[in-house]
Scaffold this motif. Structure first.
Motif, PDB file in Angstrom:
ATOM      1  N   ALA A   1      -7.376 -62.022  -1.980  1.00  0.00           N
ATOM      2  CA  ALA A   1      -8.498 -61.113  -2.217  1.00  0.00           C
ATOM      3  C   ALA A   1      -8.037 -59.679  -2.439  1.00  0.00           C
ATOM      4  O   ALA A   1      -8.693 -58.913  -3.160  1.00  0.00           O
ATOM      5  CB  ALA A   1      -9.471 -61.159  -1.041  1.00  0.00           C
ATOM      6  N   LEU A   2      -6.911 -59.300  -1.841  1.00  0.00           N
ATOM      7  CA  LEU A   2      -6.417 -57.935  -1.998  1.00  0.00           C
ATOM      8  C   LEU A   2      -5.974 -57.646  -3.427  1.00  0.00           C
ATOM      9  O   LEU A   2      -5.696 -56.498  -3.772  1.00  0.00           O
ATOM     10  CB  LEU A   2      -5.257 -57.675  -1.032  1.00  0.00           C
ATOM     11  N   GLY A   3      -5.904 -58.688  -4.254  1.00  0.00           N
ATOM     12  CA  GLY A   3      -5.638 -58.465  -5.663  1.00  0.00           C
ATOM     13  C   GLY A   3      -6.844 -57.938  -6.407  1.00  0.00           C
ATOM     14  O   GLY A   3      -6.745 -57.536  -7.561  1.00  0.00           O
ATOM     15  N   MET A   4      -8.012 -57.909  -5.743  1.00  0.00           N
ATOM     16  CA  MET A   4      -9.248 -57.486  -6.390  1.00  0.00           C
ATOM     17  C   MET A   4      -9.895 -56.283  -5.703  1.00  0.00           C
ATOM     18  O   MET A   4     -10.385 -55.370  -6.367  1.00  0.00           O
ATOM     19  CB  MET A   4     -10.234 -58.660  -6.398  1.00  0.00           C
ATOM     20  N   LEU A   5      -9.880 -56.263  -4.369  1.00  0.00           N
ATOM     21  CA  LEU A   5     -10.624 -55.252  -3.627  1.00  0.00           C
ATOM     22  C   LEU A   5     -10.200 -53.813  -3.920  1.00  0.00           C
ATOM     23  O   LEU A   5     -11.055 -52.930  -4.037  1.00  0.00           O
ATOM     24  CB  LEU A   5     -10.517 -55.539  -2.119  1.00  0.00           C
ATOM     25  N   PRO A   6      -8.892 -53.494  -4.036  1.00  0.00           N
ATOM     26  CA  PRO A   6      -8.519 -52.086  -4.251  1.00  0.00           C
ATOM     27  C   PRO A   6      -8.805 -51.556  -5.648  1.00  0.00           C
ATOM     28  O   PRO A   6      -8.550 -50.384  -5.917  1.00  0.00           O
ATOM     29  CB  PRO A   6      -6.996 -52.080  -3.984  1.00  0.00           C
ATOM     30  N   TYR A   7      -9.312 -52.388  -6.542  1.00  0.00           N
ATOM     31  CA  TYR A   7      -9.579 -51.918  -7.901  1.00  0.00           C
ATOM     32  C   TYR A   7     -10.506 -50.716  -7.920  1.00  0.00           C
ATOM     33  O   TYR A   7     -10.320 -49.780  -8.695  1.00  0.00           O
ATOM     34  CB  TYR A   7     -10.199 -53.052  -8.726  1.00  0.00           C
ATOM     35  N   VAL A   8     -11.534 -50.757  -7.078  1.00  0.00           N
ATOM     36  CA  VAL A   8     -12.509 -49.675  -7.114  1.00  0.00           C
ATOM     37  C   VAL A   8     -11.877 -48.353  -6.680  1.00  0.00           C
ATOM     38  O   VAL A   8     -12.258 -47.280  -7.155  1.00  0.00           O
ATOM     39  CB  VAL A   8     -13.728 -50.021  -6.224  1.00  0.00           C
ATOM     40  N   ILE A   9     -10.872 -48.407  -5.800  1.00  0.00           N
ATOM     41  CA  ILE A   9     -10.196 -47.185  -5.360  1.00  0.00           C
ATOM     42  C   ILE A   9      -9.302 -46.642  -6.466  1.00  0.00           C
ATOM     43  O   ILE A   9      -9.398 -45.470  -6.854  1.00  0.00           O
ATOM     44  CB  ILE A   9      -9.381 -47.463  -4.080  1.00  0.00           C
ATOM     45  N   GLY A  10      -8.442 -47.517  -6.992  1.00  0.00           N
ATOM     46  CA  GLY A  10      -7.563 -47.070  -8.063  1.00  0.00           C
ATOM     47  C   GLY A  10      -8.319 -46.656  -9.308  1.00  0.00           C
ATOM     48  O   GLY A  10      -7.929 -45.722 -10.011  1.00  0.00           O
ATOM     49  N   GLY A  11      -9.442 -47.354  -9.580  1.00  0.00           N
ATOM     50  CA  GLY A  11     -10.200 -47.072 -10.782  1.00  0.00           C
ATOM     51  C   GLY A  11     -11.015 -45.795 -10.721  1.00  0.00           C
ATOM     52  O   GLY A  11     -11.503 -45.331 -11.753  1.00  0.00           O
ATOM     53  N   THR A  12     -11.181 -45.216  -9.549  1.00  0.00           N
ATOM     54  CA  THR A  12     -11.925 -43.956  -9.427  1.00  0.00           C
ATOM     55  C   THR A  12     -10.992 -42.785  -9.099  1.00  0.00           C
ATOM     56  O   THR A  12     -10.975 -41.785  -9.815  1.00  0.00           O
ATOM     57  CB  THR A  12     -13.011 -44.073  -8.342  1.00  0.00           C
ATOM     58  N   LEU A  13     -10.192 -42.921  -8.048  1.00  0.00           N
ATOM     59  CA  LEU A  13      -9.351 -41.807  -7.618  1.00  0.00           C
ATOM     60  C   LEU A  13      -8.135 -41.587  -8.501  1.00  0.00           C
ATOM     61  O   LEU A  13      -7.597 -40.471  -8.558  1.00  0.00           O
ATOM     62  CB  LEU A  13      -8.900 -42.031  -6.168  1.00  0.00           C
ATOM     63  N   LEU A  14      -7.673 -42.639  -9.194  1.00  0.00           N
ATOM     64  CA  LEU A  14      -6.466 -42.508 -10.014  1.00  0.00           C
ATOM     65  C   LEU A  14      -6.760 -42.593 -11.509  1.00  0.00           C
ATOM     66  O   LEU A  14      -5.831 -42.605 -12.314  1.00  0.00           O
ATOM     67  CB  LEU A  14      -5.459 -43.615  -9.636  1.00  0.00           C
ATOM     68  N   ALA A  15      -8.028 -42.654 -11.890  1.00  0.00           N
ATOM     69  CA  ALA A  15      -8.373 -42.844 -13.304  1.00  0.00           C
ATOM     70  C   ALA A  15      -7.820 -41.740 -14.189  1.00  0.00           C
ATOM     71  O   ALA A  15      -7.478 -41.970 -15.354  1.00  0.00           O
ATOM     72  CB  ALA A  15      -9.896 -42.925 -13.463  1.00  0.00           C
ATOM     73  N   GLY A  16      -7.699 -40.530 -13.661  1.00  0.00           N
ATOM     74  CA  GLY A  16      -7.233 -39.405 -14.465  1.00  0.00           C
ATOM     75  C   GLY A  16      -5.817 -39.551 -14.973  1.00  0.00           C
ATOM     76  O   GLY A  16      -5.438 -38.884 -15.949  1.00  0.00           O
ATOM     77  N   ILE A  17      -5.017 -40.396 -14.321  1.00  0.00           N
ATOM     78  CA  ILE A  17      -3.642 -40.598 -14.772  1.00  0.00           C
ATOM     79  C   ILE A  17      -3.624 -41.082 -16.213  1.00  0.00           C
ATOM     80  O   ILE A  17      -2.750 -40.720 -17.003  1.00  0.00           O
ATOM     81  CB  ILE A  17      -2.925 -41.605 -13.849  1.00  0.00           C
ATOM     82  N   ALA A  18      -4.606 -41.905 -16.578  1.00  0.00           N
ATOM     83  CA  ALA A  18      -4.635 -42.504 -17.916  1.00  0.00           C
ATOM     84  C   ALA A  18      -4.791 -41.469 -19.013  1.00  0.00           C
ATOM     85  O   ALA A  18      -4.355 -41.694 -20.149  1.00  0.00           O
ATOM     86  CB  ALA A  18      -5.769 -43.533 -17.991  1.00  0.00           C
ATOM     87  N   ASP A  19      -5.403 -40.320 -18.724  1.00  0.00           N
ATOM     88  CA  ASP A  19      -5.587 -39.273 -19.734  1.00  0.00           C
ATOM     89  C   ASP A  19      -4.643 -38.096 -19.554  1.00  0.00           C
ATOM     90  O   ASP A  19      -4.318 -37.405 -20.521  1.00  0.00           O
ATOM     91  CB  ASP A  19      -7.031 -38.747 -19.685  1.00  0.00           C
ATOM     92  N   ARG A  20      -4.202 -37.851 -18.318  1.00  0.00           N
ATOM     93  CA  ARG A  20      -3.414 -36.647 -18.046  1.00  0.00           C
ATOM     94  C   ARG A  20      -1.957 -36.794 -18.458  1.00  0.00           C
ATOM     95  O   ARG A  20      -1.289 -35.796 -18.771  1.00  0.00           O
ATOM     96  CB  ARG A  20      -3.504 -36.297 -16.558  1.00  0.00           C
ATOM     97  N   TYR A  21      -1.431 -38.003 -18.476  1.00  0.00           N
ATOM     98  CA  TYR A  21      -0.017 -38.218 -18.773  1.00  0.00           C
ATOM     99  C   TYR A  21       0.134 -39.081 -20.015  1.00  0.00           C
ATOM    100  O   TYR A  21      -0.769 -39.865 -20.362  1.00  0.00           O
ATOM    101  CB  TYR A  21       0.687 -38.876 -17.581  1.00  0.00           C
ATOM    102  N   PRO A  22       1.267 -38.967 -20.726  1.00  0.00           N
ATOM    103  CA  PRO A  22       1.485 -39.787 -21.927  1.00  0.00           C
ATOM    104  C   PRO A  22       1.365 -41.272 -21.612  1.00  0.00           C
ATOM    105  O   PRO A  22       1.836 -41.746 -20.574  1.00  0.00           O
ATOM    106  CB  PRO A  22       2.916 -39.417 -22.343  1.00  0.00           C
TER     107      PRO A  22
END
Length: 495
Positions: free
Chosen positions: A121-142
């Motif tokens: 289950a831990l392969g699914m549950l942390p998605y919401v954390i990474g997808g909100t708090l770390l989403a900016g990485i996708a645009d801020r870095y190459p």
């Protein structure tokens, strides 16, 4: 069934950027070829990386201008996409093997079914954390740095998991770490597919190919992983996972072009990420399309989550459990292949709303507790409805401004995985009170009502005042929400 994380699923789940000299030939003479779309390489520059060349990216994704589908074969003519596709295969293999190996390893070390299930289950549950708090990485870095960095993070986690001295609590924490970077990886991959293939039919079919591979992994991956564990130990399988992540990173680094970050905005990464999430969800058009892509998967996982319980209700063997769980992915793969190859972009757009609105309708047939053969047929039909995503994907990428694309795609991936987890949990809770057949039929009925309402909303936002016809591109929305955050780094620049 929706695509799974690799993530990228997937999710999960990589896919990459393209600007090759051997990109597919355009259907018009060179003199009449349109200019490159926004987000594609503008031309030669310092160290453009593999695949850059004159005209790279120009016209990619425009193969639908004459209303005819370019076909899956044309996607593979884009050399950089081929590198991305191979990297995706290896990354996906690593995710599938690690999920099986870690689940078995935790059970052997603890003898606890709960901890073994938690490892999965831990392969699914942390998605919401990474997808909100770390989403900016996708645009801020190459993008190339992000994708290669995510693969290296996953490889490092797999290496630590394979060590005999690693305790169970560390195994679970490392599994969480992989799952947290998965939505960033998947979102970046989706966003850079537009850079590779353009915003038209090539992007839709390229995205479809990656989704088909993920669905196929559901069918074959776990069986292959189970066979692998008869030959090597779980920790040995995790070493294989380490190798697949490293190979994916090498393919992405060697075979994709270097492109600049989409946004140079500074400040706190968390504030930047959350600002992007707010910008996506505050925009009516993007919000409606996201919900249209999220809600059907939330309901459609119900019969899969309860397949074992339904087989028990009918007194069936475990063979039928496997058939019930495979039916929906088979329907999805077959339908996507047909719709993607046989129908024009205009035809896909016409069927997207009806398919999305009514794909859950077959599940109402569970109200009569059908025999297993009929139940498999109902799930095949429901899975085939997911061909609606070929139209919805195009609308979504058209709705998102380029500078917000990485964060928007990361939010899309994180939400997709989260709602599936919620759907499974609610299905299990309902099955404690009602018969499984009643729960599945209820999900089909309620889900159909919700999906019809969402389809009507999508139709309104695509055809509303000033929006033009479905699929037309509107002006970019503001991409920030609130003042910029304080200067500083978060320690994630390596990703």
């Amino acid at each position: 069934m929706p695509e799974k994380p690799l993530s990228e699923q997937p999710p999960r789940p990589g896919a990459r950027t393209d600007a090759r000299t051997d990109a597919r030939p355009t259907a018009v003479p060179p003199a009449a070829a349109p200019p490159a779309r926004p987000g594609t390489p503008a031309g030669p520059g310092p160290d453009p990386g593999p695949g850059a060349g004159p005209g790279a990216g120009a016209g990619a994704g425009d193969g639908d201008r004459d209303g005819v589908s370019v076909g899956y074969r044309e996607v593979f003519r884009v050399r950089e996409f081929r590198w991305v596709f191979m990297a995706h295969l290896f990354s996906l293999l690593g995710v599938v093997v690690s999920e099986i190996a870690l689940t078995v390893l935790v059970y052997r070390l603890t003898g606890s079914p709960f901890l073994s299930a938690l490892a999965f289950a831990l392969g699914m549950l942390p998605y919401v954390i990474g997808g909100t708090l770390l989403a900016g990485i996708a645009d801020r870095y190459p993008a190339r740095r992000v994708l290669v960095g995510c693969d290296l993070v996953c490889a490092g986690c797999a290496a630590l998991m394979s060590l005999p001295a690693t305790p169970v609590v560390a195994l679970l924490a490392l599994r969480c770490a992989i799952a947290m970077v998965a939505p960033v990886f998947s979102g970046t991959r989706m966003a850079t597919l537009v850079d590779i293939l353009g915003e038209g039919d090539l992007f839709v079919l390229g995205r479809s190919l990656l989704r088909i591979v993920s669905q196929s992994a559901v069918l074959a991956g776990f069986g292959i992983g189970g066979v692998l564990l008869t030959v090597v130990s779980p920790r040995g399988a995790l070493m294989i996972t380490l190798g697949t992540f490293l190979l994916s990173a090498v393919l992405l680094r060697a075979g994709t072009a270097r492109r600049p970050a989409r946004s140079g905005e500074g400040g706190s990464l968390t504030r930047y990420s959350l600002g992007g999430v707010r910008a996506v969800l505050a925009d009516r058009r993007m919000r409606a399309l996201l919900l249209f892509l999220w809600v059907p998967p939330m309901f459609v996982v119900v019969p899969e989550a309860l397949a074992a319980a339904y087989a028990d209700q009918l007194g069936l063997s475990t063979v039928w459990v496997g058939l019930l769980m495979c039916a929906m992915p088979v329907g999805t793969v077959l339908a996507e292949l047909y719709v993607g190859s046989a129908l024009s972009p205009a035809a896909r757009a016409r069927i997207a709303l009806p398919l999305g609105a009514f794909l859950l309708l077959p599940l109402i047939g569970y109200a009569w507790a059908p025999e297993p053969g009929w139940a498999v047929s109902l799930m095949l039909l429901s899975g085939a409805g997911f061909a609606y995503t070929l139209g919805a994907d195009r609308w979504f990428v058209d709705a998102v401004p380029a500078q917000l694309r990485g964060r928007a795609m990361t939010v899309h991936t994180a939400g997709l995985m989260t709602v599936q987890g919620v759907g499974m949990a609610l299905a299990g809770a309902a099955a404690e009170v009602f018969a499984v057949s009643t729960v599945v039929a209820g999900a089909g009925a309620l889900g159909t009502v919700v999906c019809v309402l969402l389809a009507l909303e999508v139709r309104r936002v695509l055809r509303g005042p000033g929006e033009g016809p479905p699929g037309s591109r509107r002006e970019p929305v503001a991409t920030t929400a609130g003042p910029p955050g304080p200067k500083g780094e978060t320690g994630l620049t390596a990703i």
